[in-house]
Scaffold this active site. Sequence first.
Site, PDB file in Angstrom:
ATOM      1  N   GLU A 199       0.822  -1.220   0.000  1.00  0.00           N
ATOM      2  CA  GLU A 199       0.000   0.000   0.000  1.00  0.00           C
ATOM      3  C   GLU A 199       0.852   1.266   0.000  1.00  0.00           C
ATOM      4  O   GLU A 199       0.600   2.201   0.745  1.00  0.00           O
ATOM      5  CB  GLU A 199      -0.944   0.012   1.203  1.00  0.00           C
ATOM      6  CG  GLU A 199      -1.918  -1.147   1.206  1.00  0.00           C
ATOM      7  CD  GLU A 199      -2.948  -1.075   2.316  1.00  0.00           C
ATOM      8  OE1 GLU A 199      -2.638  -0.502   3.371  1.00  0.00           O
ATOM      9  OE2 GLU A 199      -4.059  -1.604   2.101  1.00  0.00           O
ATOM     10  N   ASP A 237      -8.816  -8.224   4.270  1.00  0.00           N
ATOM     11  CA  ASP A 237      -8.524  -7.090   5.143  1.00  0.00           C
ATOM     12  C   ASP A 237      -9.644  -6.866   6.161  1.00  0.00           C
ATOM     13  O   ASP A 237     -10.426  -5.938   6.006  1.00  0.00           O
ATOM     14  CB  ASP A 237      -8.345  -5.835   4.273  1.00  0.00           C
ATOM     15  CG  ASP A 237      -7.743  -4.684   5.052  1.00  0.00           C
ATOM     16  OD1 ASP A 237      -7.385  -4.884   6.213  1.00  0.00           O
ATOM     17  OD2 ASP A 237      -7.637  -3.585   4.473  1.00  0.00           O
ATOM     18  N   GLU A 270     -12.644  -0.941  12.100  1.00  0.00           N
ATOM     19  CA  GLU A 270     -12.535  -0.251  10.810  1.00  0.00           C
ATOM     20  C   GLU A 270     -13.676  -0.601   9.847  1.00  0.00           C
ATOM     21  O   GLU A 270     -14.407   0.271   9.400  1.00  0.00           O
ATOM     22  CB  GLU A 270     -11.185  -0.590  10.174  1.00  0.00           C
ATOM     23  CG  GLU A 270     -11.024   0.029   8.800  1.00  0.00           C
ATOM     24  CD  GLU A 270      -9.694  -0.304   8.173  1.00  0.00           C
ATOM     25  OE1 GLU A 270      -8.887  -1.010   8.805  1.00  0.00           O
ATOM     26  OE2 GLU A 270      -9.462   0.152   7.037  1.00  0.00           O
TER      27      GLU A 270
END
Length: 879
Positions: free
Chosen positions: A306, A385, A413
């Site tokens: 990333e 993820d 998240e």
Amino acid sequence: MRLRRSLKAIPLLAILFSALLPLPAQTADQAWLNYQKMNGWTLFPRNIRTLGSGAIEQSAMRELNRGLGNLAGESAAGLSARALESVSGETILGTAEEFRKLRPDVRIPSDLAPGAFWFSRKDSNGKHRLLIVGGDERGVLYGTFNLLRPRDDKGFPLEVRESPAMPIRWVDEWDNIDGSIERGYAGRSIFFDAGHVRPDLTPATEYARLLASIGINGCNLNNVNNASAFFTPAMFKQVARIADAMRPYGVRVSLSADIASPQKIGGLSTFDPLDPTVQKWWSDKVSEIYRLIPDFGGFTVKADSEGQPGPASYGRSPADAANVLAALLAPHNGVVLYRAFVYNHHLDWNDPKADRARAAYDIFHPLDGKFAPNVIIQTKEGPIDFQVREPVSPLFGGIPHTNQAMELQITQEYLGQQRHLVYIAPMWKEVLDFDMRVNGASTPVKQIISGQSFHRPLGGIVGVACVGQNNWLGSPLALANLYAFGRLAWNPDLNPEDIAAEWTRQTISSDAAVVHTVVNMLMKSWPAYENYTGPLGLQTLTDITGSHYGPNVEASERNGWGQWHKADHNGVGFDRTAATGTGFVGQYPPEVAKIYESEATTPDNLLLFFHHVPYTYKLDQPGFGGKTVIQYLYDSHNDGAAQAAQFVTDWQSIQSKLDPALFADVLPRLEYQAGHAIVWRDAVTQYFLKLSGIPDAQGRAGRYPNRLEAEDASLTGYTVIDVNPWEDASHGKAVSCGESARKPAPGGDPAPNSALKGHDLSRAGTAPKESGASAPAATHCSATFTYTGQPGAFNLAVQYFDLPGGSAQFTLSINDRQTDTWSASDHLPSQRPNGDNSTRRIVRNLTLKPGDTIRVNATPDNSDPAALDYIELLPQPAN
Ligand code: GCW
């Protein structure tokens, strides 16, 4: 509530001082270490002493005294004579070694491992004697916390012996040096602010107490992204203060290390891990750190991921990079946690073989056996993820000659960002119990990561916590996740329901009805969230390139990030089979691969993760009711939203038994969740209705008979806008007041912290530009609806968009009589009206007759244009 609780726990002098300070420091009492609540549960002799003088043992003694303080306070108020008597005698704390040396007369177990404890309560010569013995000092502390923990009705045991299941039990914080926190939902950092370590580290010590109370022994302090700023001499000195603050509770600190630091901040022309000048740079850094922090834990590394640089820039492997650092840390007992979260985020969506899920195994499996003995590969629990449901990462079965740790996310998240109640322990438990069948033998993941399955010396579990200044995790009930994480790290055989009960007794109340209700809510919360966000292995159908919060089904297609569900007109799901798909299934050991390779044997709750099926595919497994995929999508979203509404009722049902401040804190959160679950339900069902063209057999999807759409109302000042994504508004449209006055954040609508993450939004293709409306800004707007139904009593929902950067004002009037007013002052994600910020206000007990006018008046504020989606009449409950 926070103020009130902490005041109870500190002496008068401190109260006087705290009056001069801006904010009361947060304490562990606000979480589960509230001995006032646990009062009287554990009776132990008041005459307490330690055999050793080490700081951790002293913490254990202090902890007992805190508990005792409350006990003494309570005694006057009514402990029974028997109870008082039972606290006379002596309590002795010490390590096994200290006992052997100083109290050879006392018999203790001979084989307590580090971290392990044994305590026993005996009567001898009419006196009570409580011994708390640890395999080391940490063991003494863990035994003490265990003793102080309220138990179920079985009462206080006479003897307990436990040892931690795995050596690495860490939390990771993704704190940035400026005090912001990546994926943190509880305010700012307790450690850092404006490039420095905070002067007052009391919260760090309190955090260490909390962590120690559940057996956590390490804390990685900083974000894995952009870590190099932490590697300066000045910062090391300051980090040493954090280490000092946490050490008395046995929590070792560690740091995320940026592989490119030698170049970024060291002035070298390269960061090639095999370059001697680079190695010298790291060596100096490691020496400097250990001079200041002798028990420093080690480094966590995110590299080639990333946008974070890594060894791949020089054709080096993760093993090359990890081993260089590991060699330097080894003499100090330090470790490298090298993250397996390495993948290409520029994948080609059109390539049927491209699959992000494959990345970790493809990269790390060939390196098995090549890592130094103090390197641990840290793998997220699923291959993507932290989605609402994923299969277990096949990498756990793929590197048997390597130390492994599992990374879990405590901060929510993709699970509602602490605004939604989601107790994650049941999901973690499924993952930990999953049997990988490596070499055809029983190899549950919990035994792989503990080092047991493959006889590895190191291993463990890491929870990304991201605690902040706002009551640790922001929402009171979210703390159950931090608690459960620690308990499962200590003993992955524990049952999430028992853990929930344990937490509830300590934190909320031991009243049976309260425990029953709260545990029930917690246990139903993950399934509910899965149902209204992304069932059947679809993953959380959120804006994956932006907020990771509200619904945005289309966001997970046609981007480079590889979090795809491949929905089209005919079917949905990602073919990852070996036969016709990406081959991901082949990364599992054969027995597991066989199950996932076939649609029929893949568990239905993961079907669409592994297979692309027509919408009419029948789900035949128990619990899925023989429904078609499309009908299951409709039903599960409706069920999930109904369950979220039920949480409100559940919480209200125990109101009289709850601390009023806690009740009042949690209720609006649950009400918000119930409203947002409807936004989710409608978005996902509308989306799949349109895409598949197959109606909901129960007629709910896309049909809202009790709604009056804002775009159909008589509008003053308001303009009709297209909401993007369209499914986030009822029929895709809303009205917005003062569009042209809005100043969107520069660059559109980036994800929170996206600059840090390096998410490449230009590739996303899902962040629409602001409309270039040029009409003069309206300062007041109204939408007027005329009621045409039967006379009756109703609750009325107003669905509006609460944008950040302003507090728009709303009022609701019936026949020009104002019945409610509120301001849209929450801080929800996204600069545009969409499912991130679509919010529901319920106005109760209205009586309406045909011809009545219902008017919503709105005043925009700064960048909040008081956008409105619809109003909906809800039948009133019978009472
Ligand atoms: O879950 C994703 C997050 C990023 C995070 C990354 C990672 C720290 O969206 O914010 O970056 O994973 O785990 O590295």
